[in-house]
Write a protein that holds these residues in place. Structure first.
Motif: not given
Length: 235
Positions: A108-118, A198-205, A207-214
């Motif tokens: 129901d709620q889990i982090h979607l974390v952009p990998a570094d390096p991508p 668009m997901i990565r751009r929103s996180l950068e704008q 300043g978030l390290p991850w999104a929350v998704i279902s």
């Protein structure tokens, strides 16, 4: 029109048309025929609904006394971004064809974390944040299976691999194994390049390290599903 391409690594790919409007599943033909002495390839004959989820049943279909070959199900899996709010949409992804696991649990709620390096082809700088979460990875640099194994080794629950063509809003790539005979146990999904960007751009704008998704989301139970898709999606 949404399309699917089969690819293990650059230079090996094929195309097949899929549904213009993503559905929980879409049936399409490959046009192939079996040669002398060859068994027709397996293909779905039924869809079973178990606990609100769609399950593909493999088998052969009889049509006018003859076996129909070359048909298969192209599955879609859906997830919804809950945060950040400006990309609170339902996104469409496609599971890897012949490697990786399946979602046995709905998160129901889990982090979607952009990998570094991508590209996630080796050791990750933010691997500690990916443990027990889902990683957002970018296509390129190594095989899809290699990326999936890297995320699995860092404790990720699943990996979503976005196309590195940021303007791709319609072509799904069918991810297949490489030639190493390795395996992976976690689910691996392919995401359109435009959606990943668009997901990565929103996180950068924000300043978030991850999104929350279902994930996964059963869109058949959402009457307003079409209104909840990203506005940049190509139709």
């Amino acid at each position: 029109m949404h399309r699917a391409r089969r690819e293990a690594s650059p230079g090996r790919e094929g195309e097949a048309r899929v549904a213009k409007r993503p559905l929980p599943y879409a049936l399409y033909g490959t046009g192939g025929q079996s040669g002398p002495g060859e068994a027709p390839p397996p293909f779905p004959t039924a869809i079973e609904k178990q606990g609100g989820w769609l399950t593909v049943c493999q088998g052969r279909e009889q049509a006018h006394g003859r076996e129909r070959a070359g048909l298969r199900i192209h599955e879609y899996l859906y997830f919804q971004v809950l945060s950040p709010g400006d990309i609170r949409y339902i996104f469409t992804a496609t599971p890897a064809k012949d490697f990786g696991g399946v979602f046995n649990t709905r998160y129901d709620q889990i982090h979607l974390v952009p990998a570094d390096p991508p590209e996630a082809c080796g050791e990750l700088n933010n691997g500690v944040f990916i443990q027990d979460q889902i990683a957002l990875v970018e296509r390129g640099g190594c095989s899809f299976l290699s990326k999936t194994r890297v995320i699995q080794e860092h404790g990720g629950r699943a990996v979503i691999i976005a196309d590195n063509a940021y303007d791709n809003d319609s072509f799904y790539i069918e991810m297949i194994q490489d030639s190493t005979r390795r395996t992976a146990d976690i689910p691996a999904l392919f995401l359109l390049g435009r959606d990943g960007y668009m997901i990565r751009r929103s996180l950068e704008q924000h300043g978030l390290p991850w999104a929350v998704i279902s994930i996964p989301v059963n869109v058949t139970s959402i009457p307003t599903y079409e209104m909840m898709q990203p506005p940049w999606t190509f139709w």
